[in-house]
Scaffold this motif. Structure first.
Motif, PDB file in Angstrom:
ATOM      1  N   GLN A  70       0.848  -1.196   0.000  1.00  0.00           N
ATOM      2  CA  GLN A  70       0.000   0.000   0.000  1.00  0.00           C
ATOM      3  C   GLN A  70       0.885   1.249   0.000  1.00  0.00           C
ATOM      4  O   GLN A  70       1.983   1.242   0.551  1.00  0.00           O
ATOM      5  CB  GLN A  70      -0.888   0.028   1.251  1.00  0.00           C
ATOM      6  CG  GLN A  70      -1.991  -0.998   1.259  1.00  0.00           C
ATOM      7  CD  GLN A  70      -3.232  -0.542   0.498  1.00  0.00           C
ATOM      8  OE1 GLN A  70      -3.311   0.560  -0.024  1.00  0.00           O
ATOM      9  NE2 GLN A  70      -4.213  -1.425   0.440  1.00  0.00           N
ATOM     10  N   GLU A 114      -5.169   1.020  -3.552  1.00  0.00           N
ATOM     11  CA  GLU A 114      -6.056  -0.108  -3.858  1.00  0.00           C
ATOM     12  C   GLU A 114      -6.526  -0.033  -5.311  1.00  0.00           C
ATOM     13  O   GLU A 114      -6.574  -1.034  -6.018  1.00  0.00           O
ATOM     14  CB  GLU A 114      -7.256  -0.091  -2.906  1.00  0.00           C
ATOM     15  CG  GLU A 114      -8.173  -1.271  -3.048  1.00  0.00           C
ATOM     16  CD  GLU A 114      -7.556  -2.599  -2.607  1.00  0.00           C
ATOM     17  OE1 GLU A 114      -7.575  -3.552  -3.415  1.00  0.00           O
ATOM     18  OE2 GLU A 114      -7.067  -2.687  -1.480  1.00  0.00           O
ATOM     19  N   TYR A 124      -6.164  -8.131   2.276  1.00  0.00           N
ATOM     20  CA  TYR A 124      -6.815  -7.377   3.345  1.00  0.00           C
ATOM     21  C   TYR A 124      -7.519  -8.336   4.311  1.00  0.00           C
ATOM     22  O   TYR A 124      -8.306  -9.184   3.900  1.00  0.00           O
ATOM     23  CB  TYR A 124      -7.821  -6.388   2.754  1.00  0.00           C
ATOM     24  CG  TYR A 124      -8.514  -5.555   3.801  1.00  0.00           C
ATOM     25  CD1 TYR A 124      -7.855  -4.506   4.405  1.00  0.00           C
ATOM     26  CD2 TYR A 124      -9.815  -5.846   4.195  1.00  0.00           C
ATOM     27  CE1 TYR A 124      -8.475  -3.743   5.386  1.00  0.00           C
ATOM     28  CE2 TYR A 124     -10.444  -5.100   5.177  1.00  0.00           C
ATOM     29  CZ  TYR A 124      -9.765  -4.050   5.772  1.00  0.00           C
ATOM     30  OH  TYR A 124     -10.372  -3.308   6.749  1.00  0.00           O
ATOM     31  N   ASP A 166      -2.659  -9.368   7.466  1.00  0.00           N
ATOM     32  CA  ASP A 166      -2.090  -8.033   7.259  1.00  0.00           C
ATOM     33  C   ASP A 166      -2.006  -7.290   8.587  1.00  0.00           C
ATOM     34  O   ASP A 166      -2.313  -7.834   9.647  1.00  0.00           O
ATOM     35  CB  ASP A 166      -2.879  -7.248   6.208  1.00  0.00           C
ATOM     36  CG  ASP A 166      -4.324  -6.978   6.606  1.00  0.00           C
ATOM     37  OD1 ASP A 166      -4.828  -7.628   7.539  1.00  0.00           O
ATOM     38  OD2 ASP A 166      -4.956  -6.127   5.962  1.00  0.00           O
ATOM     39  N   ARG A 182      -1.220  -2.717   5.632  1.00  0.00           N
ATOM     40  CA  ARG A 182      -2.567  -3.140   5.271  1.00  0.00           C
ATOM     41  C   ARG A 182      -2.517  -3.902   3.952  1.00  0.00           C
ATOM     42  O   ARG A 182      -1.818  -3.523   3.020  1.00  0.00           O
ATOM     43  CB  ARG A 182      -3.475  -1.924   5.131  1.00  0.00           C
ATOM     44  CG  ARG A 182      -4.939  -2.305   4.905  1.00  0.00           C
ATOM     45  CD  ARG A 182      -5.834  -1.087   4.791  1.00  0.00           C
ATOM     46  NE  ARG A 182      -5.675  -0.205   5.932  1.00  0.00           N
ATOM     47  CZ  ARG A 182      -5.753   1.128   5.868  1.00  0.00           C
ATOM     48  NH1 ARG A 182      -6.004   1.713   4.720  1.00  0.00           N
ATOM     49  NH2 ARG A 182      -5.599   1.861   6.946  1.00  0.00           N
ATOM     50  N   GLY A 183      -3.275  -4.976   3.877  1.00  0.00           N
ATOM     51  CA  GLY A 183      -3.315  -5.785   2.663  1.00  0.00           C
ATOM     52  C   GLY A 183      -4.258  -5.209   1.619  1.00  0.00           C
ATOM     53  O   GLY A 183      -4.940  -4.205   1.852  1.00  0.00           O
ATOM     54  N   PHE A 184      -4.309  -5.871   0.484  1.00  0.00           N
ATOM     55  CA  PHE A 184      -5.140  -5.418  -0.633  1.00  0.00           C
ATOM     56  C   PHE A 184      -6.435  -6.216  -0.729  1.00  0.00           C
ATOM     57  O   PHE A 184      -6.417  -7.452  -0.760  1.00  0.00           O
ATOM     58  CB  PHE A 184      -4.379  -5.544  -1.954  1.00  0.00           C
ATOM     59  CG  PHE A 184      -3.295  -4.523  -2.132  1.00  0.00           C
ATOM     60  CD1 PHE A 184      -3.596  -3.230  -2.535  1.00  0.00           C
ATOM     61  CD2 PHE A 184      -1.973  -4.854  -1.887  1.00  0.00           C
ATOM     62  CE1 PHE A 184      -2.596  -2.274  -2.697  1.00  0.00           C
ATOM     63  CE2 PHE A 184      -0.966  -3.914  -2.050  1.00  0.00           C
ATOM     64  CZ  PHE A 184      -1.268  -2.619  -2.459  1.00  0.00           C
ATOM     65  N   GLN A 185      -7.541  -5.507  -0.817  1.00  0.00           N
ATOM     66  CA  GLN A 185      -8.848  -6.121  -1.056  1.00  0.00           C
ATOM     67  C   GLN A 185      -8.873  -6.821  -2.418  1.00  0.00           C
ATOM     68  O   GLN A 185      -9.507  -7.858  -2.582  1.00  0.00           O
ATOM     69  CB  GLN A 185      -9.948  -5.049  -0.976  1.00  0.00           C
ATOM     70  CG  GLN A 185     -11.350  -5.570  -1.246  1.00  0.00           C
ATOM     71  CD  GLN A 185     -11.832  -6.558  -0.206  1.00  0.00           C
ATOM     72  OE1 GLN A 185     -11.581  -6.386   0.983  1.00  0.00           O
ATOM     73  NE2 GLN A 185     -12.520  -7.603  -0.632  1.00  0.00           N
TER      74      GLN A 185
END
Length: 195
Positions: A92, A103, A133, A137, A144-147
Motif C-alpha cells: 500500500q 487499492e 486485506y 495483514d 494493510r493488505g489489498f482487497q
C-alpha cells in the motif's frame, strides 16, 4: 515439486551456514520481496533452481542492481512445470515509494492481466509482497493488505497464496492461514513447501 519461499529477511541459516544437502531437492525458489539482490543471486547460484520474484516496498535498489540469474514476474503469469504462478509485488502507498500502490492502482494492475488469466484458466500460486486485506495483514497503512487480492482468491481459488511484508516477529503473525480452498503462506525468512 519442492518450492523454497523466501521474503523480507535474509536467513543467516541459509546465507552464513549454507547446507547443500538440505536444499538439494528444491525445484523452484519464489521470493516475495524485500531481500538483498546479492542474497537472491546467492540462492539461485547455490541451489541451482530457477528463482522468480516480485518487488517488495524496499526493493528500489533493484532498479540499479537486479538480482543476477533471477526473473521478475511482477504483473505476469508464468508457467513452470505446469504450475501457473501470478506475480504482483508492492505494498500500500504510505510514503510514495517506487513499489507502492493504492487499492485502485492494484485493481488496475490485476485488470490488465484478465486476458491472460482467462487464456490460462486462472493460476495455481499467487505470489505477492503484501498480504490480502484481513488475512495476515497489519492495522497500519503500510502493512494493510489489498482487497483486490481477496477478489482474486474468490474468483480463481488458487492452491497457494504466498506473500511477505508481515514479519513473523511483528507480534501475533501466523505463517499459515486457510481461506476457502487456498493455503496462505507468509514467506518471512524462508519456508519449504511441497506442491
Amino acid at each position: 515439486m519442492k518450492i523454497l519461499a523466501v521474503g523480507d529477511k535474509e536467513s543467516r541459516y541459509i546465507w552464513d551456514h549454507f547446507d547443500r544437502e538440505r536444499f538439494k531437492d528444491i525445484d523452484l525458489i519464489l521470493s516475495s520481496g524485500d531481500l538483498k539482490s546479492e542474497y537472491l543471486s546467492f540462492l539461485v547460484t547455490m541451489i541451482k533452481a530457477p528463482l522468480f520474484y516480485v518487488h517488495g516496498n524496499h526493493d528500489t535498489p533493484y532498479i540499479v542492481k537486479e538480482p543476477l540469474g533471477c526473473t521478475s514476474i511482477d504483473d505476469q503469469l508464468v508457467i513452470y512445470n505446469d504450475i501457473r504462478i501470478l506475480g504482483l509485488g508492492g505494498s500500500q502507498v504510505y510514503n510514495n515509494g517506487r513499489f507502492q500502490y493504492t487499492e485502485k492502482e492494484m485493481a488496475l494492475r490485476i485488470k490488465r492481466l484478465k486476458r491472460v488469466l482467462k487464456k490460462y484458466n486462472g493460476f495455481d500460486i499467487l505470489l505477492t509482497h503484501a498480504p490480502a486485506y484481513g488475512l495476515g495483514d497489519g492495522d497500519d497503512l503500510c502493512h494493510r493488505g489489498f482487497q483486490s487480492f481477496i477478489e482474486l482468491l474468490d474468483q480463481y481459488s488458487p492452491k497457494y497464496f504466498i506473500h511477505g511484508h508481515q514479519h513473523l516477529n511483528y507480534g501475533r503473525q501466523e505463517r499459515f492461514i486457510s481461506y476457502k480452498k487456498t493455503s496462505i503462506i507468509n514467506a518471512y525468512e524462508y519456508h519449504i513447501l511441497e506442491y
